[in-house]
Design a protein around this motif. Structure first.
Motif, PDB file in Angstrom:
ATOM      1  N   ASP A 135     -48.813 -63.133  21.472  1.00  0.00           N
ATOM      2  CA  ASP A 135     -49.888 -62.442  20.759  1.00  0.00           C
ATOM      3  C   ASP A 135     -49.407 -61.477  19.681  1.00  0.00           C
ATOM      4  N   ARG A 147     -49.665 -58.176  14.790  1.00  0.00           N
ATOM      5  CA  ARG A 147     -50.553 -58.944  15.669  1.00  0.00           C
ATOM      6  C   ARG A 147     -51.552 -59.710  14.814  1.00  0.00           C
ATOM      7  N   GLY A 148     -51.602 -61.019  15.024  1.00  0.00           N
ATOM      8  CA  GLY A 148     -52.523 -61.839  14.240  1.00  0.00           C
ATOM      9  C   GLY A 148     -52.231 -61.793  12.759  1.00  0.00           C
ATOM     10  N   GLU A 206     -53.418 -55.815  23.570  1.00  0.00           N
ATOM     11  CA  GLU A 206     -53.910 -56.823  24.502  1.00  0.00           C
ATOM     12  C   GLU A 206     -55.142 -57.560  23.975  1.00  0.00           C
ATOM     13  N   ARG A 207     -55.242 -58.843  24.304  1.00  0.00           N
ATOM     14  CA  ARG A 207     -56.466 -59.583  24.002  1.00  0.00           C
ATOM     15  C   ARG A 207     -57.646 -59.020  24.783  1.00  0.00           C
ATOM     16  N   ASP A 208     -57.399 -58.730  26.069  1.00  0.00           N
ATOM     17  CA  ASP A 208     -58.426 -58.168  26.943  1.00  0.00           C
ATOM     18  C   ASP A 208     -57.851 -56.903  27.576  1.00  0.00           C
TER      19      ASP A 208
END
Length: 227
Positions: A135, A147-148, A206-208
């Motif tokens: 990620d 990130r991304g 974190e994604r979640d």
């Protein structure tokens, strides 16, 4: 020479701080209100900010928020507000430390030195200069988190915490060790500091955040980084 910006509307306290800091070879600027503080911060680029929350023109939390929009300079709050929620709000806004008035000059100077140290390079263990996950990518030497495809800004305190955890992949790092390394011996029981900063870091990494994949809590003990 380390440049300190003192943001405080009590002229007697300002005078005492300026004299003490200059006697220890700090370069000091002073601002009596938030607007002046933000102008001086942009013009003078201080290495650390000492900030009172009760300013005449705006709340100190608004000053922290404005600073965090463009700089990661360490911010040490100096405040008579002693409620836990006030401290958490300041840390959550981006402050690096919270010192309750009245305070001893020795304690303030120790906290200031610790804040300045946190902005310096922390040497990671060999092999962890660049950490890649599914990620995000962390470049510890460049202090860059991507990130991304986008850079994610971390405060100096967040970087220090992340460096310690990433340099010990898969290992439990105790709360006491993190508190001592990042905030100093006197703060080893301030577990609420860690909760605030870990929550902030999870929101960024974190994604979640409510179900973290990378920044893992070991209840009652500490935290682990899982790459």
């Amino acid at each position: 020479m380390t440049r300190v910006l003192v943001v405080e509307d009590d002229p007697r306290l300002v005078k005492a701080l300026v004299i003490s800091l200059q006697a220890r070879t700090y370069d000091v600027d002073a601002a009596p209100d938030g607007a002046t503080a933000l102008r001086l911060a942009a013009a003078r680029q201080p290495d650390v900010v000492l900030l009172d929350l009760g300013l005449p023109d705006m709340d100190g939390l608004d000053v922290i928020t404005a600073l965090r929009g463009w700089t990661g300079v360490p911010v040490l709050v100096l405040s008579a507000r002693q409620a836990s929620d006030e401290k958490v709000a300041a840390l959550d806004a981006g402050a690096d430390d919270y010192i309750t008035k009245p305070f001893s000059m020795d304690e303030l100077l120790a906290r200031l030195r610790a804040a300045v140290r946190r902005t310096g390079n922390t040497s990671p263990v060999p092999g962890t200069a660049v950490v890649e996950t599914a990620d995000f990518t962390i470049d510890l030497l460049a202090k860059r988190l991507v990130r991304g495809g986008r850079d994610v800004r971390l405060t100096p305190t967040e970087w220090h915490l992340l460096e310690i955890l990433v340099s010990n992949p898969g290992r439990l790092v105790t709360q006491q060790h993190l508190l001592q390394e990042v905030w100093g011996v006197s703060q080893r029981k301030k577990n609420n500091y860690l909760r605030v900063y870990m929550a902030q870091m999870r929101r960024k990494l974190e994604r979640d955040p409510s179900h973290p994949r990378y920044l893992i809590t070991e209840p009652g003990m500490g935290y682990r980084f899982e790459g």
